[in-house]
Design a protein around this motif. Structure first.
Motif, PDB file in Angstrom:
ATOM      1  N   THR A 106       0.825  -1.175   0.078  1.00 29.67           N
ATOM      2  CA  THR A 106       0.114  -0.059   0.038  1.00 29.67           C
ATOM      3  C   THR A 106       0.913   1.336   0.111  1.00 29.67           C
ATOM      4  N   ARG A 107       2.022   1.165   0.727  1.00 28.97           N
ATOM      5  CA  ARG A 107       2.807   2.458   0.755  1.00 28.97           C
ATOM      6  C   ARG A 107       3.548   2.551  -0.563  1.00 28.97           C
ATOM      7  N   ASP A 108       4.044   1.355  -1.134  1.00 25.98           N
ATOM      8  CA  ASP A 108       4.574   1.439  -2.530  1.00 25.98           C
ATOM      9  C   ASP A 108       3.612   2.029  -3.474  1.00 25.98           C
ATOM     10  N   LEU A 109       2.451   1.745  -3.409  1.00 22.39           N
ATOM     11  CA  LEU A 109       1.255   1.901  -4.266  1.00 22.39           C
ATOM     12  C   LEU A 109       0.874   3.603  -4.196  1.00 22.39           C
ATOM     13  N   LYS A 110       1.245   3.773  -3.020  1.00 19.72           N
ATOM     14  CA  LYS A 110       0.903   5.490  -2.678  1.00 19.72           C
ATOM     15  C   LYS A 110       1.816   6.219  -3.156  1.00 19.72           C
ATOM     16  N   ARG A 111       3.278   5.923  -2.913  1.00 23.75           N
ATOM     17  CA  ARG A 111       4.382   6.524  -3.540  1.00 23.75           C
ATOM     18  C   ARG A 111       4.104   6.519  -4.928  1.00 23.75           C
ATOM     19  N   GLY A 112       3.995   5.300  -5.704  1.00 26.28           N
ATOM     20  CA  GLY A 112       3.698   5.270  -7.084  1.00 26.28           C
ATOM     21  C   GLY A 112       2.655   6.278  -7.601  1.00 26.28           C
ATOM     22  N   LEU A 113       1.670   6.125  -6.932  1.00 23.58           N
ATOM     23  CA  LEU A 113       0.502   7.333  -7.139  1.00 23.58           C
ATOM     24  C   LEU A 113       0.914   8.816  -7.280  1.00 23.58           C
ATOM     25  N   ALA A 114       1.595   9.055  -5.953  1.00 22.19           N
ATOM     26  CA  ALA A 114       2.027  10.354  -6.004  1.00 22.19           C
ATOM     27  C   ALA A 114       3.101  10.711  -7.063  1.00 22.19           C
ATOM     28  N   GLU A 115       3.910   9.669  -7.410  1.00 21.87           N
ATOM     29  CA  GLU A 115       4.897   9.963  -8.599  1.00 21.87           C
ATOM     30  C   GLU A 115       4.133  10.327 -10.013  1.00 21.87           C
ATOM     31  N   LEU A 116       3.286   9.378 -10.258  1.00 18.54           N
ATOM     32  CA  LEU A 116       2.261   9.264 -11.482  1.00 18.54           C
ATOM     33  C   LEU A 116       1.675  10.806 -11.508  1.00 18.54           C
ATOM     34  N   ALA A 117       1.091  11.276 -10.358  1.00 16.59           N
ATOM     35  CA  ALA A 117       0.432  12.353 -10.087  1.00 16.59           C
ATOM     36  C   ALA A 117       1.215  13.639 -10.388  1.00 16.59           C
ATOM     37  N   GLN A 118       2.529  13.571  -9.962  1.00 20.95           N
ATOM     38  CA  GLN A 118       3.624  14.690 -10.466  1.00 20.95           C
ATOM     39  C   GLN A 118       3.861  14.608 -11.732  1.00 20.95           C
ATOM     40  N   ALA A 119       4.075  13.293 -12.361  1.00 18.97           N
ATOM     41  CA  ALA A 119       4.457  13.408 -13.783  1.00 18.97           C
ATOM     42  C   ALA A 119       3.178  13.740 -14.609  1.00 18.97           C
ATOM     43  N   GLN A 120       2.065  13.533 -14.285  1.00 19.27           N
ATOM     44  CA  GLN A 120       0.842  14.100 -14.950  1.00 19.27           C
ATOM     45  C   GLN A 120       0.769  15.619 -14.849  1.00 19.27           C
ATOM     46  N   ARG A 121       0.939  16.186 -13.822  1.00 17.28           N
ATOM     47  CA  ARG A 121       1.048  17.561 -13.491  1.00 17.28           C
ATOM     48  C   ARG A 121       2.286  18.207 -14.500  1.00 17.28           C
ATOM     49  N   HIS A 122       3.182  17.668 -14.583  1.00 14.36           N
ATOM     50  CA  HIS A 122       4.239  18.056 -15.496  1.00 14.36           C
ATOM     51  C   HIS A 122       3.960  17.988 -16.936  1.00 14.36           C
ATOM     52  N   THR A 123       3.257  16.644 -17.423  1.00 17.11           N
ATOM     53  CA  THR A 123       2.944  16.471 -18.761  1.00 17.11           C
ATOM     54  C   THR A 123       1.617  17.587 -19.053  1.00 17.11           C
ATOM     55  N   ASP A 124       0.939  18.026 -18.007  1.00 21.50           N
ATOM     56  CA  ASP A 124      -0.296  19.090 -18.413  1.00 21.50           C
ATOM     57  C   ASP A 124       0.449  20.317 -18.445  1.00 21.50           C
ATOM     58  N   GLU A 125       1.319  20.637 -17.668  1.00 22.44           N
ATOM     59  CA  GLU A 125       2.452  21.879 -18.128  1.00 22.44           C
ATOM     60  C   GLU A 125       2.971  21.952 -19.296  1.00 22.44           C
ATOM     61  N   THR A 126       3.737  20.830 -19.533  1.00 24.17           N
ATOM     62  CA  THR A 126       4.241  20.966 -21.163  1.00 24.17           C
ATOM     63  C   THR A 126       3.249  20.982 -22.156  1.00 24.17           C
ATOM     64  N   VAL A 127       2.067  20.449 -21.988  1.00 25.58           N
ATOM     65  CA  VAL A 127       1.009  20.420 -23.048  1.00 25.58           C
ATOM     66  C   VAL A 127       0.428  21.788 -23.220  1.00 25.58           C
ATOM     67  N   ALA A 128       0.390  22.411 -21.896  1.00 26.58           N
ATOM     68  CA  ALA A 128      -0.197  23.847 -21.949  1.00 26.58           C
ATOM     69  C   ALA A 128       0.709  24.701 -22.687  1.00 26.58           C
ATOM     70  N   ARG A 129       2.076  24.532 -22.497  1.00 24.99           N
ATOM     71  CA  ARG A 129       3.128  25.510 -23.016  1.00 24.99           C
ATOM     72  C   ARG A 129       3.151  25.206 -24.490  1.00 24.99           C
ATOM     73  N   LEU A 130       2.869  23.835 -25.077  1.00 23.10           N
ATOM     74  CA  LEU A 130       2.953  23.520 -26.367  1.00 23.10           C
ATOM     75  C   LEU A 130       1.766  24.210 -27.173  1.00 23.10           C
ATOM     76  N   SER A 131       0.616  24.086 -26.413  1.00 21.40           N
ATOM     77  CA  SER A 131      -0.667  24.733 -27.046  1.00 21.40           C
ATOM     78  C   SER A 131      -0.252  25.999 -27.340  1.00 21.40           C
ATOM     79  N   ASP A 132       0.274  26.783 -25.908  1.00 23.89           N
ATOM     80  CA  ASP A 132       0.451  28.326 -26.227  1.00 23.89           C
ATOM     81  C   ASP A 132       1.271  28.599 -27.494  1.00 23.89           C
ATOM     82  N   SER A 133       2.341  27.863 -27.589  1.00 25.56           N
ATOM     83  CA  SER A 133       3.389  28.064 -28.755  1.00 25.56           C
ATOM     84  C   SER A 133       2.703  27.711 -29.890  1.00 25.56           C
TER      85      SER A 133
END
Length: 114
Positions: free
Chosen positions: A44-71
């Motif tokens: 469960t701890r590993d899954l929570k840690r993995g989920l947090a990492e995925l959420a961070q990666a998704q935020r980064h992806t969302d930011e990148t997509v937003a920058r690309l969209s602006d470009s």
């Protein structure tokens, strides 16, 4: 208050109600349950840690997509301006060609007169 009993504590508690062989079997079953719970908690701890990492990666992806969209939006505007300028250049070239044709015609008339 801790709910986890040592094996010795389990054997003492079960000893008054069960035969020694039954006590050993019960203690082994509870040991296995405890091990499974410990493993489940670690998973469960590993899954929570993995989920947090995925959420961070998704935020980064969302930011990148937003920058690309602006470009892309800026590139679309720049392309529209380029197209407008090109249209003006085509129009100017057509006028230049017309003037050149008139000059050629005028030169031919001049040459004929001479």
């Amino acid at each position: 208050m801790t709910l986890t009993l040592t094996r010795r504590q389990m054997e003492e508690r079960f000893g008054g109600a069960f035969e020694p062989g039954q006590v050993r079997v019960l203690a082994e079953v509870f040991d296995r349950i405890r091990e499974a719970e410990i493993e489940r908690a670690a998973d469960t701890r590993d899954l929570k840690r993995g989920l947090a990492e995925l959420a961070q990666a998704q935020r980064h992806t969302d930011e990148t997509v937003a920058r690309l969209s602006d470009s892309i939006d800026r590139l679309v505007v720049a392309q529209q301006r380029t197209d407008e300028r090109l249209d003006k250049l085509v129009t100017a070239q057509q006028r230049t060609d017309e003037r050149l044709d008139k000059l050629v015609t005028a030169q031919q008339r001049t040459d004929e007169r001479l």
